[in-house]
Structures are given as structure tokens and as C-alpha cells.
Write a protein that holds these residues in place. Structure first.
Motif, short mmCIF file in Angstrom:
data_model
loop_
_atom_site.label_atom_id
_atom_site.label_comp_id
_atom_site.label_asym_id
_atom_site.label_seq_id
_atom_site.Cartn_x
_atom_site.Cartn_y
_atom_site.Cartn_z
N HIS A 157 -5.96 -5.39 7.67
CA HIS A 157 -4.81 -4.59 8.13
C HIS A 157 -5.00 -3.17 7.57
CE1 HIS A 157 -0.79 -5.26 10.10
NE2 HIS A 157 -0.67 -4.02 9.68
N ASN A 158 -4.24 -2.22 8.08
CA ASN A 158 -4.36 -0.81 7.67
C ASN A 158 -5.81 -0.33 7.80
OD1 ASN A 158 -1.70 -1.10 7.04
ND2 ASN A 158 -1.95 -1.00 4.83
N SER A 159 -6.47 -0.78 8.87
CA SER A 159 -7.89 -0.44 9.05
C SER A 159 -8.02 0.92 9.72
CB SER A 159 -8.57 -1.48 9.95
OG SER A 159 -8.22 -2.76 9.54
N ILE A 160 -8.99 1.69 9.25
CA ILE A 160 -9.27 3.01 9.81
C ILE A 160 -10.79 3.15 9.92
CG2 ILE A 160 -9.25 5.51 9.33
CD1 ILE A 160 -6.46 4.52 9.75
N ALA A 161 -11.27 3.58 11.07
CA ALA A 161 -12.70 3.92 11.19
C ALA A 161 -12.80 5.10 12.14
CB ALA A 161 -13.48 2.73 11.73
N TYR A 162 -13.69 6.01 11.83
CA TYR A 162 -13.86 7.19 12.69
C TYR A 162 -14.66 6.80 13.92
CZ TYR A 162 -11.59 9.32 8.86
OH TYR A 162 -10.65 9.60 7.91
N GLY A 163 -14.08 7.07 15.08
CA GLY A 163 -14.70 6.61 16.33
C GLY A 163 -13.79 5.64 17.06
N GLY A 221 5.01 -0.19 17.59
CA GLY A 221 3.72 -0.80 17.96
C GLY A 221 2.55 -0.06 17.35
N LEU A 222 2.50 -0.03 16.02
CA LEU A 222 1.42 0.75 15.39
C LEU A 222 0.27 -0.15 14.92
CD1 LEU A 222 0.74 3.66 14.79
CD2 LEU A 222 1.84 3.43 12.57
N GLY A 223 0.60 -1.14 14.07
CA GLY A 223 -0.48 -2.00 13.55
C GLY A 223 -0.02 -3.44 13.44
N ALA A 224 -0.89 -4.38 13.80
CA ALA A 224 -0.57 -5.81 13.66
C ALA A 224 -1.85 -6.56 13.37
CB ALA A 224 0.08 -6.33 14.94
N SER A 225 -1.69 -7.76 12.80
CA SER A 225 -2.90 -8.51 12.46
C SER A 225 -2.69 -10.01 12.62
CB SER A 225 -3.33 -8.20 11.03
OG SER A 225 -2.26 -8.41 10.14
N VAL A 226 -3.83 -10.72 12.78
CA VAL A 226 -3.85 -12.18 12.87
C VAL A 226 -4.77 -12.67 11.77
CG1 VAL A 226 -4.47 -14.15 14.33
CG2 VAL A 226 -3.52 -12.07 15.37
N TRP A 227 -4.37 -13.71 11.08
CA TRP A 227 -5.14 -14.23 9.94
C TRP A 227 -5.55 -15.66 10.23
CZ3 TRP A 227 -5.96 -10.85 5.78
CH2 TRP A 227 -5.32 -9.61 5.94
N THR A 228 -6.85 -15.88 10.35
CA THR A 228 -7.38 -17.21 10.71
C THR A 228 -8.86 -17.27 10.38
OG1 THR A 228 -7.81 -18.71 12.55
CG2 THR A 228 -7.76 -16.38 13.11
N GLN A 268 0.86 -1.20 0.00
CA GLN A 268 0.00 0.00 0.00
C GLN A 268 0.89 1.24 0.00
OE1 GLN A 268 -3.41 -0.01 2.58
NE2 GLN A 268 -3.35 2.19 2.86
N HIS A 269 0.68 2.11 -0.97
CA HIS A 269 1.59 3.22 -1.25
C HIS A 269 3.05 2.72 -1.33
CE1 HIS A 269 2.95 7.05 -2.18
NE2 HIS A 269 2.94 7.63 -1.02
N PHE A 270 3.23 1.61 -2.00
CA PHE A 270 4.56 0.99 -2.24
C PHE A 270 5.27 0.70 -0.92
CE2 PHE A 270 4.31 4.63 -5.52
CZ PHE A 270 3.25 4.03 -6.16
N GLY A 271 4.48 0.42 0.11
CA GLY A 271 5.07 0.10 1.42
C GLY A 271 5.38 1.32 2.26
N GLN A 272 5.03 2.50 1.74
CA GLN A 272 5.32 3.74 2.48
C GLN A 272 4.12 4.10 3.36
OE1 GLN A 272 8.03 6.21 -0.57
NE2 GLN A 272 6.06 5.76 -1.42
N THR A 273 3.63 3.13 4.09
CA THR A 273 2.45 3.30 4.96
C THR A 273 2.87 2.88 6.36
OG1 THR A 273 1.01 2.83 3.08
CG2 THR A 273 0.05 2.55 5.28
N CYS A 274 2.73 3.80 7.33
CA CYS A 274 3.34 3.58 8.66
C CYS A 274 2.88 2.28 9.32
CB CYS A 274 2.98 4.72 9.59
SG CYS A 274 3.51 6.31 8.97
N CYS A 275 1.58 1.96 9.20
CA CYS A 275 1.04 0.87 10.00
C CYS A 275 1.07 -0.46 9.26
CB CYS A 275 -0.39 1.21 10.42
SG CYS A 275 -1.45 1.64 9.03
N THR A 276 1.64 -0.50 8.07
CA THR A 276 1.45 -1.70 7.25
C THR A 276 2.36 -2.87 7.66
OG1 THR A 276 0.81 -2.38 5.06
CG2 THR A 276 2.97 -1.33 5.24
N ILE A 277 2.24 -3.96 6.92
CA ILE A 277 2.91 -5.22 7.28
C ILE A 277 4.30 -5.29 6.64
CG2 ILE A 277 2.80 -7.74 7.05
CD1 ILE A 277 -0.33 -7.27 6.61
N HIS A 278 5.33 -5.47 7.46
CA HIS A 278 6.67 -5.75 6.92
C HIS A 278 7.29 -6.99 7.55
CE1 HIS A 278 6.79 -2.19 4.45
NE2 HIS A 278 6.49 -1.41 5.48
N ARG A 279 6.58 -7.60 8.51
CA ARG A 279 7.08 -8.84 9.13
C ARG A 279 5.91 -9.83 9.18
NH1 ARG A 279 8.36 -8.02 14.70
NH2 ARG A 279 6.68 -6.50 14.66
N VAL A 280 6.14 -11.02 8.64
CA VAL A 280 5.08 -12.03 8.64
C VAL A 280 5.57 -13.25 9.41
CG1 VAL A 280 3.56 -13.45 7.20
CG2 VAL A 280 4.34 -11.22 6.34
#
Ligand code: ADP
Length: 518
Positions: free
Chosen positions: A474-480, A444-451, A312-324
């Protein structure tokens, strides 16, 4: 937010032509673009300009005047004046409905000139249209959400507390007055919105400092703020380098609060500066996000989804996945699918149809990413895709191929944020091991579990030490819901986009009132 879907593909460009209005704005009849202070366009006293370029073609888009100490001081003075106003009629005292009306008028003007703001994001920021369009939609979403919060917020006098028969006390909540937003280059339109709307709607006057790589959307927003009719001094824009303009903002004691997004090093240094004169801050400072993939998933479908987020944005997204961290039972299949996804990314110019991986934002990032790729291999990452510079026909630009590595527990080959289509994949024996490894980072910005087992996913997600934890997305945003970081990724202050964010832009006093002594 999307769910697991085998058809998922990377964010992709449609052909995008620069609208005439954008070109005219950038060229400004041959003159450099100026800052916007106290309702006037200001060239600045430093006599310094800088160029903003298209990272995919290295074409100069515009020349911009840099704002220095004198302009920061003038902006603080103008903002302070607008806050208090003459005869007590300043922005501070505007009824919330009137502030909301003006903010929504500004949003309508942004929507009228959607193509210009998209052009800023696409040409100045180097973004593909699919992402830029989603970013643009955040302008209205943020404004509407914070209008609603502002209308129900408890400002002014709180409930009185009877302390004794002759003494009562109550709280008094008010805006800070003059606040600044120091914005990075990766999501200018989104991050401008996340700062501008809660800050203004809480009753503050703002100094907006865009990144030197992407000043155009902020400067265009200044024009729209003027047209919307914000009183002079309420909305100020100060383009310039971080170490000049940004530093002057951090050093100015008249700025009562700063919202910063950027790197931990700069965020920490601004905080130290602010602390010398009592300016408060909230910060979001990058991440090195983890995804944990359990053995009950379809590895191909999840690899595609993770690939979309990583790129997402070529990986230039703060909260995105770089470790799996993937269960070893499905690791080989997962890695093969992930490799196929990254190998098939269409590298190209960001405004050409079909591009999925465009240029990184500047030469420093280009060098940093290439160095990080080499460093990951040197530290023991086993190369799946080697990265390296990429060529795009007829374009000079900062292009890089995606990189993927297989790693194993105990090999620390990916310790820092690498802002590219870049990931390490570590097969694990157990989910406990995955959680322990995912949390082994100062970020510690964003992490996810896939199951497929949602309950289990939620339980595991809660064990991750991140501001945003997710199941099958991942990279989820919601107002509230708050978007913020733990560890070196964030704080102090709450995350953005929630009620607490609005209150971050306010301060509380205790007021005591005693009977007059008889
Ligand atoms: P990135 O690594 O994403 O480029 P930075 O932390 O360098 O992030 O920059 C984020 C924002 O902080 C930009 O607007 C930049 O100009 C600003 N900035 C950089 N250095 C300073 C500084 N010393 N003081 C204040 N602002 C700064």
C-alpha cells in the motif's frame, strides 16, 4: 514498497537535532522570512505575518510574511516576463538539456543541504526521520524521471496532416506559461518536487504556494533555486493562508494552470473559481483507503504491515488505509494483532529516538480527529482502541492516541477521511462483499488486497475503484506509473509521476495552413 513481513514495524524516529544552518535560516537575524518573487525577497504590501510552529512542542520556528493580491499579481507578471524573456530568450525557449542541467544543479544543492530540508520536514511538518529521509529521496528521483521524460517529449510541431491539396494542419505543443502549485502540509518536500520538476522541465515558470502550516521547505528551496541560478521570475514562492494567498492565485487569470493537492472542499472551490476565467487544473484530494484481507494470509503479519501504512505520517497520508475488510474466518486474530500493533506504537516527540506516533499538525486537526473518533463510536463503531488526547512528558503538542473500531456491513461509521492512526475493521462473509463495501465511498485514491494468491489478488484489485490498486502492499509510488484519484479524490488531468503528468503541464493548439489564394 515492501512485501508482507512479520518483522515490520511502524515508521520510527531517530534522534534528530536541528542543524545550525536551519536555525539561522528560520531566525533570519530577527526578521520575518519573505516571499520570493522575480528573484527578490519580498515582505509584501499587506504587512501581515504568521508564525509557523513545531506541532510536537508548539515552539515557534519562524515568522513568515504573507503574500496578498499585489504579490500574486507581481509574481504572475515576473513569471510571464521570465517565460517570454527579452528578445525571445525566455525560459520557454531554453533547450531542454539546459533546463535539465539547472534542475539537477538545484537537486545537488538540496542534497548538500539535506539536513536543513530534513529539519524542515521534521520540525515544521512534525514527521519522524525514517519517513522524512524517504521523502527527501524523492527530490532526486522525481527530477531524474522528469528530465528523462522531458528529453524524449514531443513538444513543438506535430506531424503534418494533409487535409486537402491546398490545406495542411499540424499540432503545436507548448508550455502553459505561468503555472501554480498549491501544496498541502503533509508531504511538502515530496509534493513540491512532484509539482516543480515536471512544471519547470515542460518550460513553465512557477508560483509555489506552500501550506501555511509548513512553509519552510518551500522558502528554503527558493534560496537554493536562487543559488542554482534560475533566471529571476522562473521560480517564485508565495507563502500565506489559503483563503488569502491561495485564493488570489486561483482568481488570477494570468495563472494558466494550477496543480492542487488538499481537501475535496477546497479543490472543488478552486476549480469553480478557475473555471470563471479558464484556468485549467489537476487535483489530488485525499482518500479513505481500503484494504481487503483474504483468509489465506497470516493475520499477524498482514496486521503489522497494514498498521505500518495506516500510521504512515501518523495517518496523515492521503492514500493510506483507514478501512479494513477482513474475512470473518480470521477476523478475531487479525483484530487482536492490529490492536497490539497500535497499542504498542511509541507516542512521543517526533525528533526523539524511538517515536512512532507524534503530534498532528495543528489545533484544527487535533480537534477534527478527536471529534471523528467520538463520531465513529456514536455511529455504531465498536471500540477496540478508544483514542483520545495523549500526553507526552515535557512537550506541549497536538498528541492523540490511536483509535480502532470493529464494525459490520451496513454500519456507515467511517465515511470521511480521518487523518490519524485510525481504522475501522469490518469482518466480511465473502470477497464479493468486501469489494462492494470497499467501493462504497466517494473517495478513490488507494486500495489494496492482501492474499497469498497473487492472480486472485490482481483480479480483485482491478475491481477496486481507486487510482492506485495494490496487492500485498500500500502507499506505493513508482515513477512511470500514475498516482491519482478517482471519484472526489482526483481529476481532471492524469495522475502525477507519469508521462501524462508532463503533458498536463503543456497545451496543444491546432495550426492550419492554406495556400495563398491565387
Ligand atoms: P488540508 O485539509 O489538507 O489542510 P486544504 O485543502 O485546506 O488541505 O489546503 C491545501 C492547500 O490549499 C494549502 O496550501 C492551503 O493554504 C490551500 N488553500 C486553502 N484554502 C484555499 C482557497 N480558498 N483557495 C486557494 N487555496 C487554498
Amino acid at each position: 514498497m515492501s512485501t508482507v513481513d512479520a518483522e515490520v514495524r511502524a515508521f520510527t524516529a531517530r534522534k534528530f537535532e536541528a542543524p545550525a544552518k536551519f536555525i539561522e535560516f528560520c531566525q533570519l537575524g530577527g526578521a520575518p522570512l519573505r516571499g520570493y518573487i522575480g528573484g527578490k525577497y519580498v515582505a509584501g504590501t499587506m504587512n501581515t505575518t504568521f508564525q509557523t510552529i513545531d506541532p510536537g512542542s508548539l515552539e515557534v520556528l519562524a515568522t513568515v510574511c504573507e503574500m496578498g493580491a499585489a504579490e500574486v499579481d507581481a509574481a504572475v507578471t515576473e513569471a510571464y516576463r521570465a517565460y517570454h524573456g527579452s528578445q525571445g530568450k525566455g525560459w520557454k525557449t531554453w533547450p531542454v538539456e539546459d533546463r535539465c542541467r539547472l534542475v539537477m544543479r538545484f537537486v545537488e544543492l538540496c542534497e548538500r543541504d539535506r539536513d536543513v530540508l530534513l529539519a524542515c520536514e521534521i520540525f515544521d511538518g512534525g514527521k519522524v526521520s525514517e519517513l522524512a529521509e524517504g521523502d527527501f529521496d524523492q527530490i532526486r528521483a522525481t527530477a531524474e524521471y522528469f528530465c528523462q521524460v522531458a528529453k524524449s517529449a514531443e513538444m513543438g510541431d506535430g506531424e503534418a496532416l494533409g487535409i486537402s491539396s491546398s490545406l495542411k494542419g499540424f499540432t503545436y505543443r507548448e508550455p502553459w506559461g505561468v503555472v501554480a502549485g498549491i501544496i498541502p502540509w503533509n508531504y511538502p518536500v515530496v509534493l513540491n518536487s512532484w509539482f516543480i520538476f515536471p512544471a519547470l522541465l515542460a518550460g513553465n515558470c512557477i508560483l509555489l504556494k506552500p501550506a501555511e502550516d509548513t512553509p519552510l521547505s518551500s522558502l528554503y528551496m527558493a534560496k537554493l533555486a536562487e543559488e542554482a541560478g534560475f533566471p529571476a521570475g522562473v521560480f517564485n514562492v508565495l507563502p500565506g493562508r489559503g483563503e488569502i494567498t491561495g485564493q488570489c492565485i486561483a482568481e488570477h487569470p494570468g495563472v494558466r494552470f494550477i496543480a492542487f493537492t488538499g481537501s475535496p472542499e477546497i479543490g472543488q472551490s478552486i476549480m469553480r473559481t478557475c473555471d470563471r476565467h479558464g484556468t485549467r487544473m489537476k487535483r489530488e484530494m485525499g482518500g479513505n483507503g481500503a484494504a481487503i484481507v483474504l483468509d489465506d494470509v497470516d493475520p499477524e503479519a498482514v496486521a503489522r504491515q497494514i498498521g505500518r501504512y495506516t500510521n504512515q505520517h501518523f495517518g496523515q497520508t492521503c492514500c493510506t488505509i483507514h478501512r479494513v475488510f477482513v474475512d470473518k474466518k480470521i477476523a478475531d486474530e487479525f483484530i487482536d494483532s492490529q490492536r497490539a500493533f497500535f497499542e504498542n506504537l511509541q507516542i512521543g516527540y517526533q525528533a526523539d529516538a524511538g517515536t512512532q506516533l507524534g503530534a498532528v499538525v495543528n489545533s484544527t486537526q487535533h480537534r477534527r480527529v478527536l471529534q471523528a473518533q467520538q463520531e465513529t463510536a456514536r455511529r455504531g463503531g465498536q471500540i477496540v482502541l478508544s483514542g483520545g488526547p495523549a500526553e507526552v512528558a515535557d512537550k506541549e503538542g497536538y498528541y492523540i492516541k490511536p483509535a480502532l473500531y470493529k464494525t459490520q456491513p451496513g454500519i456507515d461509521c467511517n465515511p470521511h477521511e480521518v487523518f490519524h492512526a485510525f481504522a475501522t475493521i469490518c469482518p466480511v462473509q465473502s470477497v464479493a462483499e468486501a469489494v462492494e463495501l470497499a467501493n462504497r465511498t466517494p473517495y478513490g485514491l488507494g486500495a489494496s488486497v492482501w492474499t497469498k494468491d497473487i492472480e486472485r489478488g490482481i483480479n480483485l484489485a482491478k475491481q477496486l475503484r481507486d487510482g492506485t490498486v495494490q496487492v500485498n502492499c500500500h502507499n506505493s509510488i513508482a515513477y512511470g506509473l500514475p498516482y491519482g484519484g478517482q471519484g472526489i479524490s482526483g481529476g481532471p488531468g492524469g495522475g502525477v509521476n507519469c508521462e501524462e503528468t508532463f503533458y498536463d503541464y503543456t497545451q496543444v493548439k491546432a495550426v492550419y495552413v492554406a495556400d495563398y489564394p491565387s
